[in-house]
Design a protein around this motif. Sequence first.
Motif, PDB file in Angstrom:
ATOM      1  N   ARG A   1      45.689  33.318  65.373  1.00  0.00           N
ATOM      2  CA  ARG A   1      45.615  34.496  64.515  1.00  0.00           C
ATOM      3  C   ARG A   1      46.147  34.142  63.122  1.00  0.00           C
ATOM      4  O   ARG A   1      47.051  33.301  62.978  1.00  0.00           O
ATOM      5  CB  ARG A   1      46.437  35.642  65.105  1.00  0.00           C
ATOM      6  N   ALA A   2      45.599  34.780  62.126  1.00  0.00           N
ATOM      7  CA  ALA A   2      45.982  34.486  60.749  1.00  0.00           C
ATOM      8  C   ALA A   2      47.378  35.012  60.437  1.00  0.00           C
ATOM      9  O   ALA A   2      47.840  36.000  61.014  1.00  0.00           O
ATOM     10  CB  ALA A   2      44.964  35.088  59.783  1.00  0.00           C
ATOM     11  N   LEU A   3      48.034  34.354  59.505  1.00  0.00           N
ATOM     12  CA  LEU A   3      49.347  34.733  58.993  1.00  0.00           C
ATOM     13  C   LEU A   3      49.319  34.709  57.472  1.00  0.00           C
ATOM     14  O   LEU A   3      48.645  33.873  56.874  1.00  0.00           O
ATOM     15  CB  LEU A   3      50.430  33.758  59.487  1.00  0.00           C
ATOM     16  N   ARG A   4      50.060  35.612  56.851  1.00  0.00           N
ATOM     17  CA  ARG A   4      50.097  35.698  55.388  1.00  0.00           C
ATOM     18  C   ARG A   4      51.532  35.913  54.900  1.00  0.00           C
ATOM     19  O   ARG A   4      52.365  36.483  55.597  1.00  0.00           O
ATOM     20  CB  ARG A   4      49.257  36.880  54.904  1.00  0.00           C
TER      21      ARG A   4
ATOM     22  N   THR B   1      55.605  28.126  47.111  1.00  0.00           N
ATOM     23  CA  THR B   1      54.155  28.050  46.965  1.00  0.00           C
ATOM     24  C   THR B   1      53.428  28.742  48.111  1.00  0.00           C
ATOM     25  O   THR B   1      52.320  29.244  47.946  1.00  0.00           O
ATOM     26  CB  THR B   1      53.713  26.570  46.857  1.00  0.00           C
ATOM     27  N   TYR B   2      54.077  28.800  49.288  1.00  0.00           N
ATOM     28  CA  TYR B   2      53.470  29.483  50.434  1.00  0.00           C
ATOM     29  C   TYR B   2      53.584  30.998  50.328  1.00  0.00           C
ATOM     30  O   TYR B   2      52.963  31.719  51.119  1.00  0.00           O
ATOM     31  CB  TYR B   2      54.116  29.011  51.741  1.00  0.00           C
TER      32      TYR B   2
ATOM     33  N   ALA C   1      47.965  32.109  49.875  1.00  0.00           N
ATOM     34  CA  ALA C   1      48.409  31.204  50.936  1.00  0.00           C
ATOM     35  C   ALA C   1      48.139  31.819  52.306  1.00  0.00           C
ATOM     36  O   ALA C   1      48.270  33.034  52.502  1.00  0.00           O
ATOM     37  CB  ALA C   1      49.879  30.868  50.779  1.00  0.00           C
ATOM     38  N   ARG C   2      47.795  30.968  53.248  1.00  0.00           N
ATOM     39  CA  ARG C   2      47.382  31.457  54.562  1.00  0.00           C
ATOM     40  C   ARG C   2      47.726  30.415  55.609  1.00  0.00           C
ATOM     41  O   ARG C   2      47.670  29.221  55.366  1.00  0.00           O
ATOM     42  CB  ARG C   2      45.879  31.736  54.531  1.00  0.00           C
ATOM     43  N   ASP C   3      48.063  30.881  56.789  1.00  0.00           N
ATOM     44  CA  ASP C   3      48.343  29.978  57.898  1.00  0.00           C
ATOM     45  C   ASP C   3      47.800  30.615  59.164  1.00  0.00           C
ATOM     46  O   ASP C   3      47.250  31.735  59.138  1.00  0.00           O
ATOM     47  CB  ASP C   3      49.853  29.721  58.011  1.00  0.00           C
TER      48      ASP C   3
ATOM     49  N   TRP D   1      56.441  35.426  57.461  1.00  0.00           N
ATOM     50  CA  TRP D   1      54.993  35.392  57.629  1.00  0.00           C
ATOM     51  C   TRP D   1      54.581  36.644  58.401  1.00  0.00           C
ATOM     52  O   TRP D   1      55.284  37.064  59.325  1.00  0.00           O
ATOM     53  CB  TRP D   1      54.566  34.164  58.440  1.00  0.00           C
ATOM     54  N   GLU D   2      53.440  37.224  58.051  1.00  0.00           N
ATOM     55  CA  GLU D   2      53.008  38.469  58.682  1.00  0.00           C
ATOM     56  C   GLU D   2      51.712  38.248  59.472  1.00  0.00           C
ATOM     57  O   GLU D   2      50.701  37.782  58.927  1.00  0.00           O
ATOM     58  CB  GLU D   2      52.812  39.553  57.616  1.00  0.00           C
ATOM     59  N   TRP D   3      51.779  38.619  60.748  1.00  0.00           N
ATOM     60  CA  TRP D   3      50.596  38.519  61.599  1.00  0.00           C
ATOM     61  C   TRP D   3      49.468  39.391  61.036  1.00  0.00           C
ATOM     62  O   TRP D   3      49.700  40.527  60.618  1.00  0.00           O
ATOM     63  CB  TRP D   3      50.903  39.003  63.006  1.00  0.00           C
TER      64      TRP D   3
END
Length: 332
Positions: free
Chosen positions: A292-295, A304-305, A310-312, A278-280
């Motif tokens: 903060r968002a993660l992608r 699927t993520y 997709a976003r976290d 996952w990338e900050w």
Amino acid sequence: ANRWAKPVYDRIERGLIGLMRDTHSGEYPNDVPIDSPTSPKSLTPQTRLEAGMLLDSLGWTPPDLHDFIPVRSLDDQTLTVSQANPRNSVDPLFYCAKYPVTVSQYKRFVDDPQGYADESVWHSVVGFDADGKQQNELGEQAWQWFTKNGGVQRRPYWWDRPRFGVARRLFPVVGVTWWEAAAYCVWLERHWREYDDTRASMEKVFGGNLTLRLPRDEEWLAAAGGDADNRFAWGKTGDDIRSRANTDESNLRGTSPVCMYPAGTSPRGVMDVSGNVWEWQANLYEKDSSSRALRGGSWSHAGTYARVAARDGAHPFIDYQGGGFRVGAFPG
């Protein structure tokens, strides 16, 4: 005997690169991905990973490790390679690092007396709110977090773990908080001229007159080629995702070299956008939130993520073994 040593080593190196990347001709980084990737049943993700680990142990470093890719539009439509990289086009809006930041790159920040230990680096951290407005008042928070969490003695949480840490030079750095990722960008902006490899790449980016920071959601999406039709970075997958990205389906139980999946490259030429870590992102996950968002998904999450859409989100102090980051370069 010595006259045979280099030719033999070169053959071994080329063989390992081809095995790791599932390619069949050409010299790295122009080796050709197989149009229809080899079935993971025949060339398993574990075999590819072991080839990458051996290359890492032998000291091989991709010559394009520090490259940045031009992004000329924030249009998030699905792009073909020719649309993403036209011969005649306007100047780039920004450049995106070709790869997530690796352990070897991050180690320079940790080791530099003007890196981790430099209070001014932390006081220069910037982010964006959920509406894209720049936040310039984060420096004191960043410094307070750093001093309360080990200060100059601090290292990424997984730094000493054999599978994830400092020994894995070509793997994405993990266990870094958002604060550390943002501070790394500040440090690199100040010091890239001091290293031959970064200088060779970054002098080409806006003539060296640049600002480095984490990308925002929309910038990351553009580098990934857009999120239309629920696509992955490389497009709609018609074959086994294990041949294109490191996700839970591969069962690698950890990260992989950032250059391992050329078949997963985005139309713009950015690698490892789907899977691995996952990338900050520079911006908040949502309004009225400190997260903060993660992608991008990760090795520990299902495929699927790894879809571009997709976003976290996570609190900026989270240091997760599936989380890393990449750098964006903007006009200075």
